[in-house]
Enzyme design. Structure first.
Site, PDB file in Angstrom:
ATOM      1  N   LYS A  17       0.813  -1.223   0.000  1.00 29.33           N
ATOM      2  CA  LYS A  17       0.000   0.000   0.000  1.00 29.33           C
ATOM      3  C   LYS A  17       0.842   1.267   0.000  1.00 29.33           C
ATOM      4  O   LYS A  17       0.448   2.249  -0.624  1.00 29.33           O
ATOM      5  CB  LYS A  17      -1.047  -0.016   1.113  1.00 29.33           C
ATOM      6  N   ARG A  50      -6.637   3.355  11.412  1.00 30.82           N
ATOM      7  CA  ARG A  50      -6.373   1.951  11.702  1.00 30.82           C
ATOM      8  C   ARG A  50      -7.302   1.366  12.741  1.00 30.82           C
ATOM      9  O   ARG A  50      -7.197   0.176  13.062  1.00 30.82           O
ATOM     10  CB  ARG A  50      -4.947   1.781  12.256  1.00 30.82           C
ATOM     11  N   ARG A 102      11.522 -10.012   2.572  1.00 35.13           N
ATOM     12  CA  ARG A 102      12.424  -9.326   1.625  1.00 35.13           C
ATOM     13  C   ARG A 102      12.650  -7.887   2.071  1.00 35.13           C
ATOM     14  O   ARG A 102      13.750  -7.367   2.037  1.00 35.13           O
ATOM     15  CB  ARG A 102      11.823  -9.339   0.214  1.00 35.13           C
ATOM     16  N   ARG A 159      14.275  -1.868   8.670  1.00 30.31           N
ATOM     17  CA  ARG A 159      13.390  -1.185   9.625  1.00 30.31           C
ATOM     18  C   ARG A 159      13.453  -1.892  10.969  1.00 30.31           C
ATOM     19  O   ARG A 159      13.412  -3.107  11.033  1.00 30.31           O
ATOM     20  CB  ARG A 159      11.951  -1.198   9.106  1.00 30.31           C
ATOM     21  N   ARG A 197       1.911  -6.584  14.259  1.00 34.15           N
ATOM     22  CA  ARG A 197       1.256  -5.625  13.363  1.00 34.15           C
ATOM     23  C   ARG A 197       0.187  -6.311  12.519  1.00 34.15           C
ATOM     24  O   ARG A 197      -0.890  -5.766  12.305  1.00 34.15           O
ATOM     25  CB  ARG A 197       2.285  -4.908  12.481  1.00 34.15           C
TER      26      ARG A 197
HETATM   27  P1  ADP Z   1       3.193  -1.076   8.558  1.00 29.19           P
HETATM   28  O1  ADP Z   1       2.044  -0.868   7.604  1.00 29.19           O
HETATM   29  O2  ADP Z   1       4.220  -2.046   8.024  1.00 29.19           O
HETATM   30  O3  ADP Z   1       2.761  -1.423   9.942  1.00 29.19           O
HETATM   31  P2  ADP Z   1       3.598   1.807   8.848  1.00 29.19           P
HETATM   32  O4  ADP Z   1       4.744   2.551   8.294  1.00 29.19           O
HETATM   33  O5  ADP Z   1       2.257   2.078   8.300  1.00 29.19           O
HETATM   34  O6  ADP Z   1       4.008   0.270   8.662  1.00 29.19           O
HETATM   35  O7  ADP Z   1       3.526   2.005  10.431  1.00 29.19           O
HETATM   36  C1  ADP Z   1       4.649   1.797  11.255  1.00 29.19           C
HETATM   37  C2  ADP Z   1       4.256   2.011  12.725  1.00 29.19           C
HETATM   38  O8  ADP Z   1       3.868   3.381  12.930  1.00 29.19           O
HETATM   39  C3  ADP Z   1       3.055   1.218  13.235  1.00 29.19           C
HETATM   40  O9  ADP Z   1       3.391  -0.105  13.630  1.00 29.19           O
HETATM   41  C4  ADP Z   1       2.613   2.078  14.420  1.00 29.19           C
HETATM   42  O10 ADP Z   1       3.441   1.896  15.543  1.00 29.19           O
HETATM   43  C5  ADP Z   1       2.823   3.484  13.875  1.00 29.19           C
HETATM   44  N1  ADP Z   1       1.605   3.953  13.202  1.00 29.19           N
HETATM   45  C6  ADP Z   1       1.462   4.224  11.872  1.00 29.19           C
HETATM   46  N2  ADP Z   1       0.204   4.604  11.586  1.00 29.19           N
HETATM   47  C7  ADP Z   1      -0.473   4.581  12.771  1.00 29.19           C
HETATM   48  C8  ADP Z   1      -1.809   4.849  13.139  1.00 29.19           C
HETATM   49  N3  ADP Z   1      -2.744   5.225  12.241  1.00 29.19           N
HETATM   50  N4  ADP Z   1      -2.155   4.721  14.446  1.00 29.19           N
HETATM   51  C9  ADP Z   1      -1.260   4.352  15.373  1.00 29.19           C
HETATM   52  N5  ADP Z   1       0.009   4.060  15.084  1.00 29.19           N
HETATM   53  C10 ADP Z   1       0.417   4.167  13.806  1.00 29.19           C
END
Ligand code: ADP
Length: 192
Positions: A15, A90, A128, A135, A146
């Protein structure tokens, strides 16, 4: 061009990649909450210091912090005509917060894109990515956490968006360009 979009999909569904490509195509900013948090961690800001341990564990940053951050970002001039939100909302509270922010601007969402992929494909892609990007939250435990939060809190949000006539579901398996074309075709006349 007006396009107010949310893109949803589990970790590894592509995404973030698709949000960036689609944003260029539509001439609106891609707004990734994960990227904003990571930039803050890197910059050592207060926000970053609050978020780092939570992110490394694969947990959600508290809603009041995340909602305030998104509200501020959506008030920036470049988001006035549209945006693609990646990684937000989320959970149900974030859906409500977003609706409130947009209502305050006198606008609403045009569509919610959902990218699908089966679990084996997701895990292969995440493996990958962990090797490529390094990260700190791409450990096996944090990935598991997650994905579990996605299934429990985020995936159910699609039902509410479907009931509002906003949901557009697209198969995320295939070449990157192919998936972008699918998204553009599925959006059809919803944006413009
Ligand atoms: P991924 O989709 O692989 O989990 P993201 O880059 O979207 O990676 O998010 C990384 C981290 O940032 C999440 O695991 C969370 O800790 C935080 N985060 C991102 N978006 C949100 C959100 N909408 N609400 C709460 N925490 C968030």
């Amino acid at each position: 061009m007006s396009a107010r979009l949310v893109i949803m999909g589990p970790q590894g569904s592509g995404k973030g990649t698709q949000a960036a490509l689609l944003a260029t195509r539509l001439g609106v900013p891609a707004i990734s909450t994960g990227d904003i948090f990571r930039a803050n961690v890197k910059g050592g800001t207060d926000l970053g210091n609050q978020a780092k341990a939570i992110m490394d564990a694969g947990d959600l940053v508290p809603d009041e912090i995340t909602n305030a951050m998104v509200r501020d970002r959506l008030a920036e001039p470049d988001a006035a005509e549209g945006f693609i939100l990646d990684g937000y909302p989320r959970n149900a509270a974030q859906v409500e917060a977003l609706d409130g922010v947009l209502a305050g601007h006198g606008v609403g969402l045009d569509a919610v894109l959902e990218l699908t992929a089966d679990r084996d494909e997701l895990l292969a892609r995440l493996g990958r990515r962990a090797a490529l990007e390094g990260r700190t939250d791409d450990t096996a435990e944090a990935i598991e956490r997650r994905l579990a939060i996605y299934e429990q809190q985020t995936a159910p949000l699609t039902a509410g968006y479907a009931a509002r006539g906003l949901l557009v579901t697209v198969d995320g398996i295939g070449q990157v360009d192919e998936v972008t074309e699918r998204l553009v075709a599925a959006l059809g006349a919803r944006v413009g």
